[in-house]
Design an enzyme around this catalytic site. Structure first.
Site, mmCIF file in Angstrom:
data_model
loop_
_atom_site.group_PDB
_atom_site.id
_atom_site.type_symbol
_atom_site.label_atom_id
_atom_site.label_comp_id
_atom_site.label_asym_id
_atom_site.label_seq_id
_atom_site.Cartn_x
_atom_site.Cartn_y
_atom_site.Cartn_z
ATOM 1 N N ASP A 98 -3.292 5.723 0.766
ATOM 2 C CA ASP A 98 -2.888 4.384 1.179
ATOM 3 C C ASP A 98 -2.090 3.768 0.031
ATOM 4 O O ASP A 98 -2.603 3.611 -1.073
ATOM 5 C CB ASP A 98 -4.147 3.550 1.479
ATOM 6 C CG ASP A 98 -3.906 2.497 2.546
ATOM 7 O OD1 ASP A 98 -2.802 1.931 2.548
ATOM 8 O OD2 ASP A 98 -4.822 2.245 3.338
ATOM 9 N N ASP A 200 1.031 0.205 3.177
ATOM 10 C CA ASP A 200 0.434 -1.082 3.499
ATOM 11 C C ASP A 200 1.493 -2.185 3.614
ATOM 12 O O ASP A 200 2.371 -2.288 2.755
ATOM 13 C CB ASP A 200 -0.554 -1.423 2.361
ATOM 14 C CG ASP A 200 -1.443 -2.604 2.662
ATOM 15 O OD1 ASP A 200 -2.266 -2.498 3.579
ATOM 16 O OD2 ASP A 200 -1.318 -3.636 1.966
ATOM 17 N N GLU A 242 2.861 0.327 7.792
ATOM 18 C CA GLU A 242 2.197 -0.741 8.541
ATOM 19 C C GLU A 242 3.200 -1.876 8.731
ATOM 20 O O GLU A 242 3.591 -2.538 7.766
ATOM 21 C CB GLU A 242 0.966 -1.254 7.776
ATOM 22 C CG GLU A 242 0.168 -2.280 8.568
ATOM 23 C CD GLU A 242 -0.793 -3.122 7.739
ATOM 24 O OE1 GLU A 242 -1.703 -3.718 8.315
ATOM 25 O OE2 GLU A 242 -0.621 -3.196 6.506
ATOM 26 N N HIS A 316 -9.341 -0.335 10.035
ATOM 27 C CA HIS A 316 -10.300 -1.136 9.266
ATOM 28 C C HIS A 316 -10.065 -2.640 9.375
ATOM 29 O O HIS A 316 -10.837 -3.421 8.827
ATOM 30 C CB HIS A 316 -10.233 -0.701 7.795
ATOM 31 C CG HIS A 316 -8.892 -1.020 7.194
ATOM 32 N ND1 HIS A 316 -7.727 -0.390 7.587
ATOM 33 C CD2 HIS A 316 -8.516 -1.918 6.253
ATOM 34 C CE1 HIS A 316 -6.706 -0.901 6.905
ATOM 35 N NE2 HIS A 316 -7.155 -1.825 6.088
ATOM 36 N N ASP A 317 -8.979 -3.038 10.001
ATOM 37 C CA ASP A 317 -8.683 -4.462 10.162
ATOM 38 C C ASP A 317 -8.984 -4.955 11.581
ATOM 39 O O ASP A 317 -8.868 -6.156 11.845
ATOM 40 C CB ASP A 317 -7.187 -4.733 9.896
ATOM 41 C CG ASP A 317 -6.775 -4.470 8.465
ATOM 42 O OD1 ASP A 317 -7.607 -4.655 7.559
ATOM 43 O OD2 ASP A 317 -5.612 -4.071 8.254
HETATM 44 C C1 GLC Z 1 -3.059 -4.607 5.196
HETATM 45 C C2 GLC Z 1 -4.408 -3.935 5.109
HETATM 46 C C3 GLC Z 1 -5.455 -5.001 4.996
HETATM 47 C C4 GLC Z 1 -5.194 -5.791 3.731
HETATM 48 C C5 GLC Z 1 -3.764 -6.324 3.682
HETATM 49 C C6 GLC Z 1 -3.399 -6.731 2.293
HETATM 50 O O1 GLC Z 1 -2.918 -5.359 6.345
HETATM 51 O O2 GLC Z 1 -4.591 -3.091 6.202
HETATM 52 O O3 GLC Z 1 -6.746 -4.465 4.995
HETATM 53 O O4 GLC Z 1 -6.083 -6.857 3.636
HETATM 54 O O5 GLC Z 1 -2.822 -5.360 4.055
HETATM 55 O O6 GLC Z 1 -3.272 -5.604 1.469
#
Ligand code: GLC
Ligand code: CA
Length: 542
Positions: A98, A200, A242, A316-317
């Site tokens: 990640d 990310d 993402e 995980h979100d």
């Molecule tokens: C992404 C991650 C999340 C995190 C955010 C800031 O959305 O998936 O878990 O809090 O980025 O890094």
């Protein structure tokens, strides 16, 4: 289109803190993951997306990195991680790291230097701005975790930008040395033999804070092309970005192999369908199945051969999909299988989030003291101040909060679900006595074996990877589609509801039932009565 290994595998996401604790401190760790590789191999996955394991003060559970080239002590050592990469490889599983490079922790050496003074060599690695004329924040940019995205720094009397917590200062991608330092770090990981990166919130790196532009900034694709060229572009790696703000048009920019950016992106259009338009994720509205079908069909057809989809319900979100859009009561297993079959027979690379394969569900809390996630905690404070009733806020957290996905993995029916012999960092879901890996493996009819079979179908049938997609016209609550490839045709039929439904496809001749969530003999689809959540895929004669 050229073919790549990452188009034919299924990826499994591990959230290390909650996967398996090997030393009894209540926190999952790398040795814990190594101990479960045989289980993952049995499932059949080809890669693990490993949520961050780097050194971090854990303001946001590892998404706030203080050293990109060190392992979080709670999770183990660099030697453990090397061992994980090697042992996974032996089982045909690649490790996807990640990559969090929109921001660092405020405890990262770069930021510690940067905040020393305005002329520190690292100053420009981050985003700084003078106060507004009235001495207040430079502009109206908001943090995802509530409040202003600007934090005042006493020493230099300037503000720095943090699109997440104030302990997650944003990196300044306009700075060339910073970019080079990130590429060097990425090459360090590539040299270790990893399988790729999940990037990310990558759509934020082209930000132009002065103009309040955050997502999809003007130089975003230029930076990604440069990153590709300086790092993974020379290796056979998977990269998945993402990108909350991606449309199919934008997704093609990222994932068309000819643009030399990423393998694919996570797009979230379907994820927003149960929130009130224009409001926050906490402002709930019921999902409309018709809208979900339209969104999926759009992405399936519009990327076509100029891009690649990722397929996911969970991470995980996000809350657990069975609790969210399935039925976590009477039809937990049936609806879980339906959701799995629906998703995995689409075109794209599927992702399974830990526990999804055994049908884990949301965990209900009654009070804010049971919540650990920074996003929920900040939202709670903000909404309490704004006068929302407590019960409404807790309801939103139960439906959408990130802790739902982060409760410990349920391995067996012993204390703490076999996750730890100590006190788990986050309480185990009380349903672990019935929902756990051991029980799933012992039951030939469990959700686990549906996932295993879906992965197997993908490996053995190019139609799953390459077939064209067509949404079938059916009753609103039925999500049925057709895949075609080299003269072969599959129909995938899903009852997305608690009620019986009728599908009528009189001119279809069924050759074979490929997978189903029941034990029906399905011979014709003329006036066929689907039971609640019934799902199947059939091969039809042309
Ligand atoms: C992404 C991650 C999340 C995190 C955010 C800031 O959305 O998936 O878990 O809090 O980025 O890094
Ligand atoms: Ca541990």
């Amino acid at each position: 289109m050229k073919q790549y290994w990452w188009q034919s595998v299924v990826v499994y996401q591990v959230y290390p803190r909650s996967f398996k604790d090997s030393n009894g401190d209540g926190i999952g760790d790398i040795q814990g993951i190594i101990g479960k590789l045989d289980y993952l191999q049995k499932l059949g996955i080809g890669a693990i997306w490993l949520s961050p394991v780097y050194q971090s003060p854990n303001e946001d559970n590892g998404y706030d990195i203080s050293d990109y080239q060190a392992v979080m002590a709670e999770f183990g050592t660099m030697a453990d991680l090397d061992q994980l990469i090697a042992e996974a490889k032996q089982r045909g599983i690649r490790i996807i790291m990640d990559l969090v490079v929109n921001h660092t922790s405020d405890e990262h050496a770069w930021f510690v230097e940067a905040r020393r003074s305005k002329n520190n060599p690292y100053r420009d690695y981050y985003v700084w701005a003078d106060p507004a004329k009235d001495g207040g924040v430079p502009n109206g940019l908001q943090s995802t975790f509530s409040g202003s995205a600007w934090q005042y720094d006493q020493t230099s009397q300037q503000y720095y930008l943090h699109l997440f917590s104030q302990k997650q200062p944003d990196l300044n991608w306009q700075n060339k040395e910073m970019r080079q330092a990130v590429y060097n770090m990425m090459n360090f990981w590539i040299d270790k033999g990893i399988g790729g990166f999940r990037l990310d919130v990558i759509d934020l790196i082209g930000k132009q804070p002065e103009q309040e532009i955050t997502g999809n900034g003007p130089k975003l694709h230029q930076y990604l092309q440069e990153m590709n060229q300086q790092t993974f572009g020379h290796h056979d790696l998977i990269t998945v970005g993402e990108t909350w703000g991606a449309t199919p048009e934008i997704a093609k920019l990222y994932s068309n192999p000819e643009s030399h950016e990423l393998s694919m992106v996570f797009q979230f259009e379907h994820v927003g369908l149960d929130e009130q338009p224009g409001k926050a994720k906490w402002d709930l509205q019921p999902l409309k199945i018709g809208a979900l079908k339209r969104v999926f069909a759009k992405w399936q057809t519009e990327l076509d051969d100029q891009g690649w989809n990722s397929l996911f319900w969970n991470n995980h979100d996000l809350p657990r999909i069975i609790s969210r859009w399935g039925d976590d009561g009477q039809y937990r297993v049936a609806s879980g299988k339906m959701l799995a079959i629906l998703l995995h027979l689409l075109k794209g690379t599927p992702y399974i989030y830990q526990g999804e394969e055994i049908g884990m569900t949301n965990r209900i809390v009654h009070d804010i003291s049971e919540v650990t996630d920074i996003e929920s905690l900040r939202m709670y404070d903000e909404r309490i101040k704004a006068g929302y009733p407590k019960a409404t806020i807790i309801e939103s957290i139960n439906v959408k909060g990130r802790d739902n996905a982060r409760t410990p993995m349920q391995w067996n029916q012993t204390t703490n679900a076999g996750f730890t012999t100590g006190k788990p960092w986050l309480a185990v879901n009380p349903n672990y006595e019935t929902i756990n890996v051991e029980a799933a493996l012992a039951d030939p009819d469990s959700l686990f074996y549906t996932y295993q079979k879906l992965i197997e179908l993908r490996k053995n049938n190019p139609i799953v990877i390459w077939g064209s997609f067509e949404l079938l016209t059916t009753a609103e609550m039925i999500f049925a589609y057709k895949r075609c490839y080299q003269g072969e045709t599959w129909l995938v039929v899903n009852n997305f509801s608690n009620q019986a439904q009728i599908i009528d496809l009189p001119d279809v001749k069924i050759e074979q039932v490929l997978i189903q969530n029941g034990h029906e003999s399905i011979t014709s689809l003329a006036n066929y009565h689907l039971s609640p959540w019934q799902s199947f895929a059939v091969k039809v004669a042309n």
